[in-house]
Design a protein around this motif. Structure first.
Motif, PDB file in Angstrom:
ATOM      1  N   GLN A  30       0.829  -1.208   0.000  1.00  0.00           N
ATOM      2  CA  GLN A  30       0.000   0.000   0.000  1.00  0.00           C
ATOM      3  C   GLN A  30       0.861   1.254   0.000  1.00  0.00           C
ATOM      4  O   GLN A  30       0.546   2.234  -0.672  1.00  0.00           O
ATOM      5  CB  GLN A  30      -0.928   0.005   1.222  1.00  0.00           C
ATOM      6  CG  GLN A  30      -2.017  -1.018   1.164  1.00  0.00           C
ATOM      7  CD  GLN A  30      -2.694  -1.235   2.508  1.00  0.00           C
ATOM      8  OE1 GLN A  30      -2.305  -0.664   3.523  1.00  0.00           O
ATOM      9  NE2 GLN A  30      -3.707  -2.075   2.533  1.00  0.00           N
ATOM     10  N   THR A  31       1.943   1.226   0.742  1.00  0.00           N
ATOM     11  CA  THR A  31       2.838   2.374   0.846  1.00  0.00           C
ATOM     12  C   THR A  31       3.571   2.616  -0.469  1.00  0.00           C
ATOM     13  O   THR A  31       3.740   3.759  -0.891  1.00  0.00           O
ATOM     14  CB  THR A  31       3.854   2.144   1.989  1.00  0.00           C
ATOM     15  OG1 THR A  31       3.122   1.979   3.210  1.00  0.00           O
ATOM     16  CG2 THR A  31       4.812   3.311   2.130  1.00  0.00           C
ATOM     17  N   ALA A  32       3.985   1.549  -1.129  1.00  0.00           N
ATOM     18  CA  ALA A  32       4.747   1.688  -2.374  1.00  0.00           C
ATOM     19  C   ALA A  32       3.846   1.938  -3.580  1.00  0.00           C
ATOM     20  O   ALA A  32       4.241   2.620  -4.519  1.00  0.00           O
ATOM     21  CB  ALA A  32       5.595   0.440  -2.611  1.00  0.00           C
ATOM     22  N   SER A  33       2.647   1.388  -3.570  1.00  0.00           N
ATOM     23  CA  SER A  33       1.729   1.547  -4.696  1.00  0.00           C
ATOM     24  C   SER A  33       1.034   2.893  -4.589  1.00  0.00           C
ATOM     25  O   SER A  33       0.777   3.391  -3.503  1.00  0.00           O
ATOM     26  CB  SER A  33       0.674   0.434  -4.684  1.00  0.00           C
ATOM     27  OG  SER A  33       1.275  -0.830  -4.783  1.00  0.00           O
ATOM     28  N   HIS A  34       0.745   3.475  -5.724  1.00  0.00           N
ATOM     29  CA  HIS A  34       0.077   4.771  -5.722  1.00  0.00           C
ATOM     30  C   HIS A  34      -0.573   5.017  -7.066  1.00  0.00           C
ATOM     31  O   HIS A  34      -0.295   4.328  -8.044  1.00  0.00           O
ATOM     32  CB  HIS A  34       1.079   5.890  -5.408  1.00  0.00           C
ATOM     33  CG  HIS A  34       2.231   5.917  -6.370  1.00  0.00           C
ATOM     34  ND1 HIS A  34       2.174   6.561  -7.577  1.00  0.00           N
ATOM     35  CD2 HIS A  34       3.449   5.345  -6.306  1.00  0.00           C
ATOM     36  CE1 HIS A  34       3.322   6.394  -8.217  1.00  0.00           C
ATOM     37  NE2 HIS A  34       4.112   5.653  -7.472  1.00  0.00           N
ATOM     38  N   ASP A  35      -1.427   6.027  -7.109  1.00  0.00           N
ATOM     39  CA  ASP A  35      -2.023   6.438  -8.374  1.00  0.00           C
ATOM     40  C   ASP A  35      -1.045   7.352  -9.086  1.00  0.00           C
ATOM     41  O   ASP A  35      -0.227   8.012  -8.461  1.00  0.00           O
ATOM     42  CB  ASP A  35      -3.334   7.188  -8.126  1.00  0.00           C
ATOM     43  CG  ASP A  35      -4.400   6.280  -7.533  1.00  0.00           C
ATOM     44  OD1 ASP A  35      -4.364   5.073  -7.822  1.00  0.00           O
ATOM     45  OD2 ASP A  35      -5.242   6.780  -6.785  1.00  0.00           O
ATOM     46  N   GLY A  36      -1.153   7.407 -10.378  1.00  0.00           N
ATOM     47  CA  GLY A  36      -0.296   8.319 -11.131  1.00  0.00           C
ATOM     48  C   GLY A  36       0.788   7.587 -11.875  1.00  0.00           C
ATOM     49  O   GLY A  36       0.831   6.353 -11.905  1.00  0.00           O
ATOM     50  N   PRO A  37       1.703   8.340 -12.459  1.00  0.00           N
ATOM     51  CA  PRO A  37       2.750   7.716 -13.269  1.00  0.00           C
ATOM     52  C   PRO A  37       3.757   6.967 -12.402  1.00  0.00           C
ATOM     53  O   PRO A  37       3.950   7.287 -11.238  1.00  0.00           O
ATOM     54  CB  PRO A  37       3.412   8.909 -13.966  1.00  0.00           C
ATOM     55  CG  PRO A  37       3.166  10.055 -13.045  1.00  0.00           C
ATOM     56  CD  PRO A  37       1.829   9.792 -12.410  1.00  0.00           C
ATOM     57  N   GLY A  38       4.381   5.966 -13.004  1.00  0.00           N
ATOM     58  CA  GLY A  38       5.416   5.222 -12.290  1.00  0.00           C
ATOM     59  C   GLY A  38       4.835   4.111 -11.449  1.00  0.00           C
ATOM     60  O   GLY A  38       3.648   4.072 -11.178  1.00  0.00           O
ATOM     61  N   GLU A  39       5.706   3.217 -11.072  1.00  0.00           N
ATOM     62  CA  GLU A  39       5.301   2.094 -10.238  1.00  0.00           C
ATOM     63  C   GLU A  39       6.145   2.079  -8.984  1.00  0.00           C
ATOM     64  O   GLU A  39       7.294   2.496  -8.991  1.00  0.00           O
ATOM     65  CB  GLU A  39       5.491   0.779 -10.990  1.00  0.00           C
ATOM     66  CG  GLU A  39       4.584   0.654 -12.189  1.00  0.00           C
ATOM     67  CD  GLU A  39       4.762  -0.658 -12.924  1.00  0.00           C
ATOM     68  OE1 GLU A  39       5.569  -1.500 -12.483  1.00  0.00           O
ATOM     69  OE2 GLU A  39       4.090  -0.835 -13.937  1.00  0.00           O
ATOM     70  N   GLY A  40       5.584   1.593  -7.915  1.00  0.00           N
ATOM     71  CA  GLY A  40       6.322   1.466  -6.674  1.00  0.00           C
ATOM     72  C   GLY A  40       7.071   0.146  -6.609  1.00  0.00           C
ATOM     73  O   GLY A  40       6.946  -0.705  -7.494  1.00  0.00           O
ATOM     74  N   HIS A  41       7.821  -0.002  -5.539  1.00  0.00           N
ATOM     75  CA  HIS A  41       8.620  -1.206  -5.367  1.00  0.00           C
ATOM     76  C   HIS A  41       8.685  -1.555  -3.880  1.00  0.00           C
ATOM     77  O   HIS A  41       8.815  -0.663  -3.037  1.00  0.00           O
ATOM     78  CB  HIS A  41      10.026  -0.971  -5.918  1.00  0.00           C
ATOM     79  CG  HIS A  41      10.854  -2.197  -6.000  1.00  0.00           C
ATOM     80  ND1 HIS A  41      10.538  -3.286  -6.789  1.00  0.00           N
ATOM     81  CD2 HIS A  41      12.012  -2.532  -5.377  1.00  0.00           C
ATOM     82  CE1 HIS A  41      11.458  -4.220  -6.660  1.00  0.00           C
ATOM     83  NE2 HIS A  41      12.367  -3.796  -5.801  1.00  0.00           N
ATOM     84  N   VAL A  42       8.601  -2.824  -3.574  1.00  0.00           N
ATOM     85  CA  VAL A  42       8.700  -3.320  -2.204  1.00  0.00           C
ATOM     86  C   VAL A  42       9.955  -4.189  -2.119  1.00  0.00           C
ATOM     87  O   VAL A  42      10.142  -5.090  -2.931  1.00  0.00           O
ATOM     88  CB  VAL A  42       7.456  -4.146  -1.801  1.00  0.00           C
ATOM     89  CG1 VAL A  42       7.647  -4.793  -0.438  1.00  0.00           C
ATOM     90  CG2 VAL A  42       6.203  -3.276  -1.827  1.00  0.00           C
ATOM     91  N   ILE A  43      10.786  -3.895  -1.130  1.00  0.00           N
ATOM     92  CA  ILE A  43      11.969  -4.701  -0.860  1.00  0.00           C
ATOM     93  C   ILE A  43      11.719  -5.427   0.457  1.00  0.00           C
ATOM     94  O   ILE A  43      11.449  -4.792   1.483  1.00  0.00           O
ATOM     95  CB  ILE A  43      13.232  -3.835  -0.732  1.00  0.00           C
ATOM     96  CG1 ILE A  43      13.483  -3.070  -2.031  1.00  0.00           C
ATOM     97  CG2 ILE A  43      14.435  -4.690  -0.350  1.00  0.00           C
ATOM     98  CD1 ILE A  43      14.563  -2.002  -1.920  1.00  0.00           C
ATOM     99  N   VAL A  44      11.794  -6.750   0.413  1.00  0.00           N
ATOM    100  CA  VAL A  44      11.608  -7.547   1.615  1.00  0.00           C
ATOM    101  C   VAL A  44      12.944  -8.199   1.950  1.00  0.00           C
ATOM    102  O   VAL A  44      13.467  -8.998   1.171  1.00  0.00           O
ATOM    103  CB  VAL A  44      10.522  -8.631   1.437  1.00  0.00           C
ATOM    104  CG1 VAL A  44      10.314  -9.392   2.746  1.00  0.00           C
ATOM    105  CG2 VAL A  44       9.217  -8.011   0.968  1.00  0.00           C
ATOM    106  N   GLY A  45      13.491  -7.829   3.097  1.00  0.00           N
ATOM    107  CA  GLY A  45      14.716  -8.458   3.575  1.00  0.00           C
ATOM    108  C   GLY A  45      14.355  -9.700   4.363  1.00  0.00           C
ATOM    109  O   GLY A  45      13.577  -9.636   5.316  1.00  0.00           O
ATOM    110  N   LEU A  46      14.895 -10.824   3.948  1.00  0.00           N
ATOM    111  CA  LEU A  46      14.647 -12.088   4.632  1.00  0.00           C
ATOM    112  C   LEU A  46      15.890 -12.450   5.435  1.00  0.00           C
ATOM    113  O   LEU A  46      16.983 -12.553   4.890  1.00  0.00           O
ATOM    114  CB  LEU A  46      14.308 -13.189   3.617  1.00  0.00           C
ATOM    115  CG  LEU A  46      13.964 -14.553   4.192  1.00  0.00           C
ATOM    116  CD1 LEU A  46      12.727 -14.481   5.104  1.00  0.00           C
ATOM    117  CD2 LEU A  46      13.720 -15.552   3.060  1.00  0.00           C
ATOM    118  N   THR A  47      15.703 -12.612   6.716  1.00  0.00           N
ATOM    119  CA  THR A  47      16.805 -12.854   7.642  1.00  0.00           C
ATOM    120  C   THR A  47      17.619 -14.085   7.259  1.00  0.00           C
ATOM    121  O   THR A  47      17.063 -15.172   7.072  1.00  0.00           O
ATOM    122  CB  THR A  47      16.248 -13.032   9.065  1.00  0.00           C
ATOM    123  OG1 THR A  47      15.431 -11.912   9.379  1.00  0.00           O
ATOM    124  CG2 THR A  47      17.357 -13.159  10.088  1.00  0.00           C
ATOM    125  N   SER A  48      18.942 -13.904   7.161  1.00  0.00           N
ATOM    126  CA  SER A  48      19.852 -15.011   6.870  1.00  0.00           C
ATOM    127  C   SER A  48      19.946 -15.919   8.102  1.00  0.00           C
ATOM    128  O   SER A  48      19.643 -15.489   9.221  1.00  0.00           O
ATOM    129  CB  SER A  48      21.239 -14.482   6.520  1.00  0.00           C
ATOM    130  OG  SER A  48      21.865 -13.952   7.677  1.00  0.00           O
TER     131      SER A  48
END
Length: 175
Positions: A30-48
């Motif tokens: 929800q935070t990364a996605s938005h209306d308008g031009p461009g696309e958002g991106h989500v980075i998920v760090g998975l614990t080693s």
């Protein structure tokens, strides 16, 4: 923050993936996605595995988490389902330290953090470090805890202990 590309980041062990994790992941999309031009991106760090051992009160507890590959596959399956509902794309990175790429990446706009006190302290410390290094602080987004049928929050520990399932339903013998 660019109106054309928002990036949200979060991290954890995500094992097993439960409704509390899903709330964090939804908040990130929800935070990364938005209306308008461009696309958002989500980075998920998975614990080693090494970081999981380092950050657990009982290092042997890390052995209960399952292999990194199994956790990554389960997380990817979950993210793949969420990805269809939002405009943002996603990636999974291996977390080797507590702050991960959120401490140094200039292209990140927001951090999604659990309401747990430890996660909130880490978010605060992360932003302090970013400021000290000349980076702008991240927006902090915190969804509320997700509670089980008994009114107590859902946690991976409760699931592993057989108290509840991944949706927070009480299991036989847990009342």
């Amino acid at each position: 923050m660019s109106d054309s590309a928002r990036t949200a980041i979060l991290g954890g062990t995500f094992t097993p993936v439960h409704n509390g994790h899903r709330a964090l992941l939804h908040k990130a999309f929800q935070t990364a996605s938005h209306d308008g031009p461009g696309e958002g991106h989500v980075i998920v760090g998975l614990t080693s595995p090494d970081l999981a051992t380092e950050t657990r009160g009982d290092p042997e507890h890390a052995d209960l988490l399952g292999s990194y590959e199994e956790r990554r596959d389960a997380l990817d399956a979950e993210l793949s389902e969420l990805d269809d509902a939002y405009t943002a794309s996603y990636e999974i990175l291996k977390l080797a330290d507590v702050q991960g790429p959120a401490a140094t990446r200039e292209d990140v706009d927001a951090l999604v953090a659990s309401p747990e006190a430890k996660a909130q302290r880490r978010a605060y410390e992360l932003n302090r470090e970013r400021r000290e290094n000349g980076l702008r602080p991240l927006e902090i987004h915190t969804p509320p805890f997700v509670v089980a049928e008994d009114g107590t929050r859902i946690s991976s520990t409760r699931i592993r202990n057989g108290e509840i399932d991944v949706h927070g339903r009480l299991l036989d013998g847990s009342e």
